[in-house]
Write a protein that holds these residues in place. Sequence first.
Motif, PDB file in Angstrom:
ATOM      1  N   ALA A 250       0.831  -1.210   0.000  1.00 29.70           N
ATOM      2  CA  ALA A 250       0.000   0.000   0.000  1.00 29.70           C
ATOM      3  C   ALA A 250       0.862   1.256   0.000  1.00 29.70           C
ATOM      4  O   ALA A 250       0.581   2.212  -0.745  1.00 29.70           O
ATOM      5  CB  ALA A 250      -0.929  -0.009   1.215  1.00 29.70           C
ATOM      6  N   LEU A 251       1.916   1.262   0.799  1.00 31.87           N
ATOM      7  CA  LEU A 251       2.800   2.431   0.837  1.00 31.87           C
ATOM      8  C   LEU A 251       3.504   2.643  -0.498  1.00 31.87           C
ATOM      9  O   LEU A 251       3.673   3.783  -0.954  1.00 31.87           O
ATOM     10  CB  LEU A 251       3.814   2.290   1.973  1.00 31.87           C
ATOM     11  CG  LEU A 251       3.233   2.423   3.376  1.00 31.87           C
ATOM     12  CD1 LEU A 251       4.238   1.945   4.419  1.00 31.87           C
ATOM     13  CD2 LEU A 251       2.808   3.859   3.654  1.00 31.87           C
ATOM     14  N   ASN A 252       3.911   1.549  -1.123  1.00 32.43           N
ATOM     15  CA  ASN A 252       4.536   1.662  -2.451  1.00 32.43           C
ATOM     16  C   ASN A 252       3.576   2.283  -3.457  1.00 32.43           C
ATOM     17  O   ASN A 252       3.955   3.155  -4.240  1.00 32.43           O
ATOM     18  CB  ASN A 252       4.989   0.294  -2.952  1.00 32.43           C
ATOM     19  CG  ASN A 252       6.301  -0.128  -2.373  1.00 32.43           C
ATOM     20  OD1 ASN A 252       7.141   0.705  -2.048  1.00 32.43           O
ATOM     21  ND2 ASN A 252       6.483  -1.423  -2.212  1.00 32.43           N
ATOM     22  N   MET A 253       2.328   1.819  -3.438  1.00 29.37           N
ATOM     23  CA  MET A 253       1.343   2.363  -4.376  1.00 29.37           C
ATOM     24  C   MET A 253       1.079   3.847  -4.096  1.00 29.37           C
ATOM     25  O   MET A 253       0.951   4.641  -5.031  1.00 29.37           O
ATOM     26  CB  MET A 253       0.034   1.565  -4.319  1.00 29.37           C
ATOM     27  CG  MET A 253       0.165   0.169  -4.909  1.00 29.37           C
ATOM     28  SD  MET A 253       0.916   0.113  -6.563  1.00 29.37           S
ATOM     29  CE  MET A 253      -0.196   1.124  -7.496  1.00 29.37           C
TER      30      MET A 253
ATOM     31  N   VAL B 125       7.890  10.602   1.574  1.00 26.72           N
ATOM     32  CA  VAL B 125       7.422  10.173   2.899  1.00 26.72           C
ATOM     33  C   VAL B 125       6.944   8.717   2.833  1.00 26.72           C
ATOM     34  O   VAL B 125       7.327   7.881   3.661  1.00 26.72           O
ATOM     35  CB  VAL B 125       6.306  11.101   3.426  1.00 26.72           C
ATOM     36  CG1 VAL B 125       5.644  10.520   4.667  1.00 26.72           C
ATOM     37  CG2 VAL B 125       6.865  12.497   3.705  1.00 26.72           C
ATOM     38  N   TYR B 126       6.115   8.405   1.844  1.00 25.67           N
ATOM     39  CA  TYR B 126       5.606   7.038   1.704  1.00 25.67           C
ATOM     40  C   TYR B 126       6.729   6.058   1.361  1.00 25.67           C
ATOM     41  O   TYR B 126       6.764   4.934   1.867  1.00 25.67           O
ATOM     42  CB  TYR B 126       4.502   6.967   0.648  1.00 25.67           C
ATOM     43  CG  TYR B 126       3.227   7.642   1.080  1.00 25.67           C
ATOM     44  CD1 TYR B 126       2.550   7.240   2.234  1.00 25.67           C
ATOM     45  CD2 TYR B 126       2.687   8.689   0.343  1.00 25.67           C
ATOM     46  CE1 TYR B 126       1.380   7.854   2.636  1.00 25.67           C
ATOM     47  CE2 TYR B 126       1.511   9.317   0.743  1.00 25.67           C
ATOM     48  CZ  TYR B 126       0.869   8.890   1.886  1.00 25.67           C
ATOM     49  OH  TYR B 126      -0.292   9.494   2.290  1.00 25.67           O
ATOM     50  N   ALA B 127       7.642   6.468   0.500  1.00 22.72           N
ATOM     51  CA  ALA B 127       8.753   5.589   0.114  1.00 22.72           C
ATOM     52  C   ALA B 127       9.654   5.289   1.309  1.00 22.72           C
ATOM     53  O   ALA B 127      10.132   4.157   1.466  1.00 22.72           O
ATOM     54  CB  ALA B 127       9.556   6.221  -1.014  1.00 22.72           C
ATOM     55  N   ARG B 128       9.890   6.272   2.159  1.00 24.32           N
ATOM     56  CA  ARG B 128      10.710   6.038   3.361  1.00 24.32           C
ATOM     57  C   ARG B 128      10.021   5.058   4.309  1.00 24.32           C
ATOM     58  O   ARG B 128      10.676   4.188   4.895  1.00 24.32           O
ATOM     59  CB  ARG B 128      11.011   7.352   4.069  1.00 24.32           C
ATOM     60  CG  ARG B 128      12.059   8.193   3.363  1.00 24.32           C
ATOM     61  CD  ARG B 128      12.536   9.357   4.231  1.00 24.32           C
ATOM     62  NE  ARG B 128      13.494  10.152   3.513  1.00 24.32           N
ATOM     63  CZ  ARG B 128      14.780   9.851   3.354  1.00 24.32           C
ATOM     64  NH1 ARG B 128      15.244   8.739   3.867  1.00 24.32           N
ATOM     65  NH2 ARG B 128      15.582  10.641   2.692  1.00 24.32           N
TER      66      ARG B 128
END
Length: 187
Positions: A8-11, A27-30
């Motif tokens: 989900a974070l990757n998407m 932020v999401y990628a980290r």
Amino acid sequence: DSIPALGALNMLAVVKSQQKDIDEAIVYARRALAISNKVYGPTEGNLLVQRNNLAVLESMAGNYRWAETEFRELLAVYHRIGSGNVVLSMIWLGNTRRLQGDPQDSLKIHTDAIAKIQEPQRAAGTLLFKAHATLAEDERDLKMFDRARRDAEIAEEGFLSRRQSPNSADVLNVRYVLAQLDLLQGS
């Protein structure tokens, strides 16, 4: 901290980067990278892909020195573990070097990436054409216009032969480089 959360974070990172909200994508990628490190460990392929994705976003955000360091570290890890999965990191390292004002170094890195793709055990695909497209940008910046045109045309023909839409980002980017060359060469 689970594999579904990682997905989900990757998407979310992908969506935010497509929306040009690079800071939020980072932020999401980290967060995805932190989960990937816990779940998979430091040299597992998924974690390395996560690190590469974050470095790409950092480069897009203008954090070139950080991104360059990360790409170089990734290439060292790939070499250490015997992985040939280096081309995407090489392409982005070259782009980052060009954006830092060193098209000569970028040219060398992109030329090496093309050689890596063309090794006999590799199936040349879209990455080959991406490498030719980025090489054309290096050559344009170094005023090597004929070589730039040749590499841009190889990239355009390759993308279209892979049934990419004439309006895809890859094709449009190459056509932009070709238009720049027309202007620079007075065509």
